[in-house]
Design an enzyme around this catalytic site. Structure first.
Site, mmCIF file in Angstrom:
data_model
loop_
_atom_site.group_PDB
_atom_site.id
_atom_site.type_symbol
_atom_site.label_atom_id
_atom_site.label_comp_id
_atom_site.label_asym_id
_atom_site.label_seq_id
_atom_site.Cartn_x
_atom_site.Cartn_y
_atom_site.Cartn_z
ATOM 1 N NE ARG A 48 -0.509 1.705 3.689
ATOM 2 C CZ ARG A 48 0.647 2.379 3.869
ATOM 3 N NH1 ARG A 48 1.794 1.764 4.093
ATOM 4 N NH2 ARG A 48 0.660 3.698 3.809
ATOM 5 N N GLY A 49 0.222 2.410 -0.106
ATOM 6 C CA GLY A 49 0.976 3.655 -0.226
ATOM 7 C C GLY A 49 1.215 3.914 -1.709
ATOM 8 C CB ALA A 50 0.652 6.952 -3.752
ATOM 9 C CG ASP A 234 -3.039 8.088 -1.628
ATOM 10 O OD1 ASP A 234 -3.011 8.616 -0.499
ATOM 11 O OD2 ASP A 234 -2.698 6.912 -1.837
HETATM 12 O O1 MRU Z 1 -4.775 3.260 2.049
HETATM 13 P P1 MRU Z 1 -3.299 3.460 2.023
HETATM 14 O O2 MRU Z 1 -2.609 2.938 3.227
HETATM 15 O O3 MRU Z 1 -2.671 2.977 0.733
HETATM 16 O O4 MRU Z 1 -3.124 5.036 2.047
HETATM 17 C C1 MRU Z 1 -1.834 5.579 1.978
HETATM 18 C C2 MRU Z 1 -1.793 7.051 2.132
HETATM 19 O O5 MRU Z 1 -2.792 7.712 2.227
HETATM 20 C C3 MRU Z 1 -0.432 7.677 2.066
HETATM 21 O O6 MRU Z 1 -0.381 8.821 2.858
HETATM 22 C C4 MRU Z 1 -0.112 8.050 0.627
HETATM 23 O O7 MRU Z 1 -0.302 6.961 -0.233
HETATM 24 C C5 MRU Z 1 1.267 8.541 0.481
HETATM 25 S S1 MRU Z 1 2.460 7.251 0.658
HETATM 26 C C6 MRU Z 1 4.007 7.897 0.421
#
Ligand code: MRU
Length: 353
Positions: A48-50, A234
């Site tokens: 997960r995470g963008a 994201d």
């Molecule tokens: O649902 P997730 O855990 O994928 O959400 C992640 C986030 O909102 C992060 O803040 C975002 O992706 C930035 S990661 C460098």
């Protein structure tokens, strides 16, 4: 200081992922050797995470090419599998962008796709280092050259990227300079990425942190306990509107009211110049069960439903600074990513303004 967390690694015939659903209790890895396993891992947030999703998507195309060869798929079946990866989660633009970046290599075979995905992975780590340095410099100049009290929301660390992190990249850099007093890590409902993942990363790195309920964040800020909030993103629209984990808007409003900066740290690949404003950003709706139950036990009355948006959109006027690998844009002051004068050339690591 280095980050020892290996979020994703190509094994030659599969993608090895640190299973983020098991943290902080267990450090476990899973290896995706087929598209179905990868799509499932993305949907249940094992990865997960963008930026991490972008790299996973890119390697996912290599998996699809390999699986097509193994299972005798025709081009249509292979393309459908790639489309499943590309759309496994809708909000982070990096996922689709990662897939699109490596697609031109698919006709040359899985090795060529994986090589380009690896290049993306390495660019991401380099970019995060640059984000960390730019963000720490900006905070030194605008907030003060002293240990700072920082608040972050969700996890934008090594786990959310190919390594080092975006928002936590800035925090790691500040820590390396002796400029972190404390990090407030919002627990991040409903899936606790802050309490489980951010606190795990900061603790491993020896960076002082406390976890707080999301509902405590605005009050902590208004009580004067925070010098700056640093979050990831994201998807960022051309005007600077920023989608990030649900709850980010409350942090942003409190920063605005308290007169402290809200810093968004993200690679340029998270900017979606095709979207003029944030109202066009697709917001993922997660299963209601994630907030109607706790530890498998129903907490809300049986007949009550739920809304469970995974992300919100912070208006550009509340984003003090956007830190990318190429420099800092002061968005609330009117410098937006869509401004032609500030766009970096593609894949550039060097500041272009
Ligand atoms: O649902 P997730 O855990 O994928 O959400 C992640 C986030 O909102 C992060 O803040 C975002 O992706 C930035 S990661 C460098």
């Amino acid at each position: 200081m280095t980050s020892d967390v290996r979020t994703l690694e190509w094994t030659g015939d599969g993608l090895r992922l640190l299973d983020q659903t098991a943290l902080p209790g267990r450090v476990e890895y899973l290896v995706a050797r087929d598209v179905g396993t990868l799509v499932d891992a993305i949907r249940r947030l094992a990865v997960r995470g963008a930026p991490a999703l972008g790299v996973a998507g890119a390697f996912g195309v290599a998996l699809a090419v390999l699986q097509a060869g193994r299972e005798g798929w025709d081009d249509a079946a292979r393309d459908a599998a790639i489309a499943r990866i590309r759309t496994a989660r809708p909000t982070a633009v990096n996922l689709a962008a990662g897939v699109d970046r490596v697609l031109p290599f698919a006709r040359k075979g899985a090795g060529a796709v994986a090589a380009e995905a690896q290049a993306l992975l390495e660019e991401d780590v380099r970019g995060n280092r640059a984000i960390g340095a730019h963000g720490a410099d900006w905070l030194r100049d605008r907030v003060g050259d002293r240990p700072l009290r920082v608040l972050t929301h969700c996890n934008a660390g090594a786990l959310a990227t190919a390594g080092w992190g975006t928002a936590l990249g800035v925090v790691r850099e500040l820590h390396g300079r002796g400029r972190v007093e404390i990090v407030y890590a919002d627990e991040t409902r409903p899936l606790l990425q802050g309490a489980r993942l951010t606190a795990w990363e900061l603790d491993r790195a020896g960076i002082p942190c406390v976890v707080q309920a999301d509902g405590a964040a605005p009050s902590t800020i208004l009580r004067g306990l925070v010098d700056a909030a640093i979050i990831g993103a994201d998807r960022i629209a051309a005007n600077g509107d920023t989608a990030n984990k649900i709850g980010s808007v409350g942090v942003a409003l409190a920063c605005h009211a308290a007169g402290i900066p809200l810093v968004v740290a993200a690679p340029w690949s998270t900017v979606d110049l095709a979207l003029p404003a944030g109202d066009g950003i697709p917001i993922e709706e997660r299963p209601a069960a994630e907030i109607l139950a706790w530890g498998g036990e129903r907490t809300a009355p049986e007949r009550v439903g739920a809304v469970n948006p995974a992300f919100d959109v912070t208006p550009a006027r509340l984003v003090t600074a956007l830190v990318t690998e190429t420099g800092v844009l002061e968005v609330a002051a009117g410098v937006t990513p869509g401004d032609r004068r500030v766009r970096p050339s593609r894949r550039s690591d060097r500041p272009s303004w």
